[in-house]
Design an enzyme around this catalytic site. Structure first.
Site, PDB file in Angstrom:
ATOM      1  N   GLU A 301      -4.206 -16.622  -1.130  1.00  8.24           N
ATOM      2  CA  GLU A 301      -3.279 -15.786  -1.907  1.00  8.24           C
ATOM      3  C   GLU A 301      -2.326 -15.090  -0.948  1.00  8.24           C
ATOM      4  O   GLU A 301      -2.751 -14.609   0.106  1.00  8.24           O
ATOM      5  CB  GLU A 301      -4.046 -14.737  -2.725  1.00  8.24           C
ATOM      6  N   GLU A 306       3.779  -5.996  -3.895  1.00  3.76           N
ATOM      7  CA  GLU A 306       2.842  -5.261  -4.737  1.00  3.76           C
ATOM      8  C   GLU A 306       3.134  -3.778  -4.553  1.00  3.76           C
ATOM      9  O   GLU A 306       3.124  -3.283  -3.426  1.00  3.76           O
ATOM     10  CB  GLU A 306       1.389  -5.532  -4.342  1.00  3.76           C
TER      11      GLU A 306
END
Length: 419
Positions: A301, A306
């Protein structure tokens, strides 16, 4: 005037014929070499069915080149490379590897873009014909590449003569790269500019439901226009406070899984205006395309953007992988202004040796993946893109009385560049 000597005439005539043939050969060879668009990224279209050649791994994990696509994406683009000695090699933008005609892997051996280096199996002669048509001939077999529909249109280097099946046309992909190409990645290989009226289903699918998605998230993800739509040239992902399917919030999570995936030697970038507020969790990230077979975290990932909505001044860039259990490594970018106050670009570059993170094209972090160090080999593979806005969850906590709804993430574009 003296009478000519017939022997001299015959000798002269033979010499002229030899010279003519030599010059003709030089002209033909030179034309073929000059015609190959070395250094360009191109699409190939089979003359037999007028469809583009694709190396799509999502169609077949073994990756045969097949002439079956009506539109050009990353899988349908190839970089033409000078292999020396009048030969060229083709490097797939989708896989980042060279096209090979290796017959040692089967009697019916389709071309596959799976080689990391150029050998004789990966070298071809480009033969320029009239009207923009060309042929490819394998160096090792000295045979023509064919897209014969009678055997499924997989490209195979096995024909001794060139007819319709063995002819192709070509063109550049995307023309001149936009002036804002990032350094070292000049070729725009895929983008969604969100300039239409609806979300392009050829690029995006949706994750649906309210499973919590491994993070105790509170929203119910939908594909409704209330939660995901195109508006004034931007993608809008909207988190709403509303009861649906047992959840108190709704939002959307969009992904290119099964549609568009990207390998190493790429720059992945989006221009985004983030939402904010306690418990709001916007994200722009990537997962390994093999997640369905190996699961998480073994697929890998890469979190590009974010942000914890309660602190819109900080962006997190993180890599997650499997090192006998979940491992992660990342850094943060602290902004002097709120990232929710306007649009900003969030990007990563991924090569065989590193992943680098950027905000507004300023690098702030780097991870080493060279040689699969520390079990990072998953980052050499294909990844797909995800855009979402979560509500609640372990990373941000739950919304409270201060959280204003709806909250919108605006995405101006998503672009993938290659070299």
């Amino acid at each position: 005037m003296a009478k000519p000597n017939n022997n001299n005439i015959r000798f002269l005539s033979r010499s002229l014929r030899i010279l003519f043939l030599a010059l003709t050969t030089m002209m033909v060879t030179g034309a073929a070499q000059a015609a190959a668009p070395v250094g360009q990224t191109i699409w190939l279209r089979a003359s037999a069915n007028n469809l583009f050649v694709s190396a799509d791994l999502a169609r077949d994990s073994s990756g045969p080149l097949v002439a079956d696509r009506s539109v050009v994406g990353a899988w349908e683009q190839f970089q033409v490379i000078d292999a020396g000695g009048g030969f060229i090699a083709l490097k797939s933008v989708g896989t980042g590897k060279f096209v090979s005609a290796d017959l040692n892997r089967g009697t019916f051996a389709p071309l596959v873009a799976d080689r990391t280096a150029i050998g004789t199996w990966e070298q071809f002669t480009w033969g320029d014909l009239s009207g923009g048509v060309f042929t490819l001939r394998g160096r090792t077999t000295n045979r023509f590449v064919s897209a014969d529909l009678n055997r499924g249109a997989s490209l195979v280097c096995d024909r001794t003569t060139a007819s319709t099946w063995e002819r192709f046309t070509w063109g550049t992909s995307g023309g001149t790269p936009p002036s804002d190409a990032p350094p070292g990645f000049p070729q725009l290989i895929w983008s969604d500019e969100f300039s239409g009226t609806t979300i392009n289903s050829s690029n995006w699918g949706f994750d649906l439901g309210n499973s919590g998605f491994g993070n105790n998230e509170l929203q119910n993800y939908t594909n409704r226009p209330e939660n995901a739509r195109i508006e004034n040239g931007s993608l809008i992902i909207e988190a709403r406070r509303e009861n649906l399917g047992g959840s108190s919030y709704t939002s959307a999570r969009m992904k290119t899984e099964g549609k568009r995936t990207f390998g190493v030697n790429t720059w992945v970038e989006a221009r985004i205006r983030i939402p904010q507020g306690q418990g709001i969790w916007p994200a722009f990230w990537m997962l390994g395309a093999n997640i369905g077979s190996v699961g998480w975290p073994a697929c890998g990932e890469i979190d590009i953007m974010e942000v914890q909505g309660q602190n819109p001044f900080r962006n997190f860039g993180t890599m997650h992988w499997d090192a006998n259990g979940h491992a992660q490594f990342g850094g943060v970018f602290d902004s002097s202004v709120s990232l929710a106050s306007g649009f900003h670009t969030f990007a990563i570059s991924r090569t065989t040796t590193s992943i680098k993170w950027y905000v507004d094209r300023v690098q702030y972090f780097e991870g080493n993946i060279e040689g699969g160090i520390n079990s990072t080999s998953e980052f050499q593979g294909q990844f797909f893109i995800i855009l979402n806005v979560a509500v609640g969850g372990n990373f941000v906590g739950s919304p409270d009385a201060s959280t204003v709804f709806p909250q919108r993430m605006q995405v101006d574009y998503v672009r993938v560049w290659g070299n």
